[in-house]
Structures are given as C-alpha cells and as structure tokens.
Scaffold this motif. Structure first.
Motif, PDB file in Angstrom:
ATOM      1  N   GLU A 161      96.762   2.877 -13.703  1.00  0.00           N
ATOM      2  CA  GLU A 161      96.446   3.337 -12.353  1.00  0.00           C
ATOM      3  C   GLU A 161      97.166   2.455 -11.338  1.00  0.00           C
ATOM      4  OE1 GLU A 161      92.258   3.113 -11.792  1.00  0.00           O
ATOM      5  OE2 GLU A 161      92.175   0.933 -11.916  1.00  0.00           O
ATOM      6  N   GLU A 162      97.335   2.988 -10.154  1.00  0.00           N
ATOM      7  CA  GLU A 162      98.093   2.290  -9.116  1.00  0.00           C
ATOM      8  C   GLU A 162      97.318   1.097  -8.565  1.00  0.00           C
ATOM      9  OE1 GLU A 162     100.236   3.236  -4.788  1.00  0.00           O
ATOM     10  OE2 GLU A 162      99.105   4.798  -5.840  1.00  0.00           O
ATOM     11  N   ARG A 163      98.003  -0.023  -8.424  1.00  0.00           N
ATOM     12  CA  ARG A 163      97.405  -1.203  -7.806  1.00  0.00           C
ATOM     13  C   ARG A 163      97.644  -1.150  -6.297  1.00  0.00           C
ATOM     14  NH1 ARG A 163      99.177  -6.684 -10.614  1.00  0.00           N
ATOM     15  NH2 ARG A 163      97.724  -7.419  -9.037  1.00  0.00           N
ATOM     16  N   PRO A 164      96.598  -1.365  -5.487  1.00  0.00           N
ATOM     17  CA  PRO A 164      96.773  -1.313  -4.032  1.00  0.00           C
ATOM     18  C   PRO A 164      97.718  -2.409  -3.532  1.00  0.00           C
ATOM     19  CG  PRO A 164      94.441  -1.259  -4.640  1.00  0.00           C
ATOM     20  CD  PRO A 164      95.202  -1.624  -5.875  1.00  0.00           C
ATOM     21  N   LEU A 165      98.460  -2.103  -2.485  1.00  0.00           N
ATOM     22  CA  LEU A 165      99.253  -3.127  -1.805  1.00  0.00           C
ATOM     23  C   LEU A 165      98.324  -4.105  -1.092  1.00  0.00           C
ATOM     24  CD1 LEU A 165     102.042  -0.897  -0.223  1.00  0.00           C
ATOM     25  CD2 LEU A 165     102.282  -2.436  -2.167  1.00  0.00           C
ATOM     26  N   LEU A 210      97.869   2.058  -0.297  1.00  0.00           N
ATOM     27  CA  LEU A 210      98.558   2.406  -1.533  1.00  0.00           C
ATOM     28  C   LEU A 210     100.007   2.770  -1.239  1.00  0.00           C
ATOM     29  CD1 LEU A 210      95.808   4.703  -3.097  1.00  0.00           C
ATOM     30  CD2 LEU A 210      96.296   2.331  -3.728  1.00  0.00           C
ATOM     31  N   SER A 256      91.915   1.225   0.822  1.00  0.00           N
ATOM     32  CA  SER A 256      93.020   0.333   0.481  1.00  0.00           C
ATOM     33  C   SER A 256      94.352   0.960   0.881  1.00  0.00           C
ATOM     34  CB  SER A 256      93.022   0.052  -1.024  1.00  0.00           C
ATOM     35  OG  SER A 256      91.814  -0.552  -1.429  1.00  0.00           O
ATOM     36  N   LEU A 294     104.005   6.235 -11.015  1.00  0.00           N
ATOM     37  CA  LEU A 294     103.512   5.053 -11.725  1.00  0.00           C
ATOM     38  C   LEU A 294     104.535   4.628 -12.778  1.00  0.00           C
ATOM     39  CD1 LEU A 294      99.754   5.885 -12.442  1.00  0.00           C
ATOM     40  CD2 LEU A 294     100.582   4.034 -11.008  1.00  0.00           C
ATOM     41  N   ASP A 299      99.774 -11.681   0.173  1.00  0.00           N
ATOM     42  CA  ASP A 299      99.451 -10.251   0.199  1.00  0.00           C
ATOM     43  C   ASP A 299      99.876  -9.592   1.508  1.00  0.00           C
ATOM     44  OD1 ASP A 299      97.474 -11.504   1.728  1.00  0.00           O
ATOM     45  OD2 ASP A 299      95.788 -10.544   0.707  1.00  0.00           O
ATOM     46  N   CYS A 334      91.779  -1.672   6.104  1.00  0.00           N
ATOM     47  CA  CYS A 334      90.851  -2.077   5.033  1.00  0.00           C
ATOM     48  C   CYS A 334      89.506  -2.584   5.559  1.00  0.00           C
ATOM     49  CB  CYS A 334      91.466  -3.121   4.092  1.00  0.00           C
ATOM     50  SG  CYS A 334      92.948  -2.589   3.239  1.00  0.00           S
ATOM     51  N   GLU A 339     101.743   1.074 -16.148  1.00  0.00           N
ATOM     52  CA  GLU A 339     100.547   1.147 -15.304  1.00  0.00           C
ATOM     53  C   GLU A 339      99.667   2.324 -15.696  1.00  0.00           C
ATOM     54  OE1 GLU A 339     101.380  -0.372 -10.878  1.00  0.00           O
ATOM     55  OE2 GLU A 339     102.731   1.253 -11.450  1.00  0.00           O
ATOM     56  N   SER A 346      93.846  -4.535  -0.354  1.00  0.00           N
ATOM     57  CA  SER A 346      92.486  -3.980  -0.438  1.00  0.00           C
ATOM     58  C   SER A 346      91.466  -4.862   0.274  1.00  0.00           C
ATOM     59  CB  SER A 346      92.084  -3.795  -1.909  1.00  0.00           C
ATOM     60  OG  SER A 346      92.192  -5.021  -2.620  1.00  0.00           O
TER      61      SER A 346
END
Length: 236
Positions: free
Chosen positions: A190-194, A174, A172, A184, A223, A163, A188, A196
C-alpha cells in the motif's frame, strides 16, 4: 525518541522537538513527554511554553523558578519573536495579512479551541512564501501564544493546516493524489503517505533575557523538506 539540544546554559535549555513527542505529560500520563525526559536528566524542569505533539521545532524550558518566572513573563508580555512555517490547503488570497480573532477553550472541554468574542485577544501575521495551487507554504509570526492559535486562525481564513485532524480534514498527503500517473512499486503493498502529521514547524524563537539576546533556530525536519521538494518538482 531522539531530539537535538539547540542551546543550554545554567538557566534554560532549548530543544528541537521532533513531531510525535509530547511537550509535557498529558492528562492520562501514559506517553513519554519531552519535559519528563529532561526532568529525569536535570531534576526539576519548568514549562515556559508548549508545542502540540505533532508540531516540530524550537521549544524552551527553564531550569529554575526564577528563570521560569522571567521568561514566562516575556511570553506573556509579547516581547518574544516566534516564527513558524506551515503547509496549508489552497492558494491564499491575499498572500499576506494579519488575523485578529480572540480564542477560548471549547465549552465541552474536548481539547479544541474556538473563536469567540469572550476569548483572549489573539494575533497572527502570515505571509505566503510558495504557491503550489492545492497547497501554500506559509510563514507565520504569532504575536500571542494561545493554544492551537495558528491552527484555528488558519481554519478561520479558509486554509487549514495540512493533516490537521482537529481544524481540518486530517487526511494524509499522498503522492497518488498529486501525481496523475502514479503506480505502486512492486515492493509496496500500500502507498506510504508523504506526510501524515501536522504540517507545522516552530522555526525560530528570539527574546532578551538577563540583558542578553537569545536566538534559537530549528531547521526543517526531513518529512517537511521531502514534501516541499516533491511539491516543487510537481509544480514545475
């Protein structure tokens, strides 16, 4: 932004800085900084060292000029022990080593640093702790404290910090890029990053000041812990 006070006495204060909070005011002065928050509480506060905005972990400020001068000298004379943990791209070979590449500011003044024989001597020791093939979890010990030192030294050995938008691709992490069968959830859009933000954490700092040993530690934030747990799960 909430943060944890690790230690405090009449000479200094050690903070576990969250990622996303500036250590000191930037040039524009539009964003809140940790130093300003502390100055509002204590009056005068003195910068000893800095962490990048997106780096989490241990940072120390002095409360008076005398303490500032002494502790700053400890950093300059390399008598502090600074340990960081970071996630880098790729599988590191060799798994441990020392990087000795001088660093200087980019001539354009764009905030980046470059490796140059004209730069200041810079030394980073590293050790890979876990190999996830696509990523490596690494312990860094910096013997000097140059701006962006770990980031640019990691780039130099071909394994930029995950990152990192200055010395890497900045993308990010993913779950869909790690897991073959990913869908998904119906909740959801859109996918939320693990993750970023810069995958770098200032884990511990030690030094001797006023004939006393000071030792500060900051646990991994949620995180990074969550990302490591996911990588370990996928690695099995």
């Amino acid at each position: 932004m909430k943060f944890e006070t690790i230690f405090e006495d009449d000479k200094l204060i050690a903070i576990n800085k969250p990622a996303g909070l500036l250590s000191i005011p930037d040039r524009e002065g539009k964003e809140v900084s940790l130093k300003q928050i502390l100055a509002d509480k204590y009056g005068e506060i003195f910068t000893v060292h800095r962490l990048d905005k997106s780096t989490s972990g241990v940072i120390v400020f002095a409360k008076d000029k005398a303490a500032h001068a002494e502790i700053s000298q400890l950093f300059e004379s390399r008598t502090t022990e600074k340990i960081y943990y970071g996630l880098v791209h790729g599988s590191i070979t060799p798994q441990s080593g020392k990087i000795e590449e001088p660093i200087m500011q980019h001539p354009s003044g764009n905030g980046k640093m470059i490796l140059s024989s004209k730069g200041k001597p810079s030394f980073t020791e590293y050790e890979m702790l876990e190999d996830f093939r696509r990523f490596s979890w690494v312990k860094f010990k910096i013997l000097t404290g140059r701006t962006h030192q770990i980031r640019i030294h990691s780039q130099f050995i071909g394994h930029s910090i995950v990152c990192d938008d200055l010395y890497g691709d900045g993308s990010s992490v993913l779950l869909s890029s790690l897991k073959k069968k990913y869908n998904l959830s119906k909740h959801e859009i859109e996918e939320r990053p693990l993750l970023s933000r810069l995958a770098l954490h200032s884990a511990s700092l030690k030094f001797i000041f006023n004939e006393e040993e000071y030792s500060f530690e900051a646990p991994l934030p949620k995180d990074l812990k969550a990302l490591l747990q996911q990588l370990r799960k996928l690695n099995n």
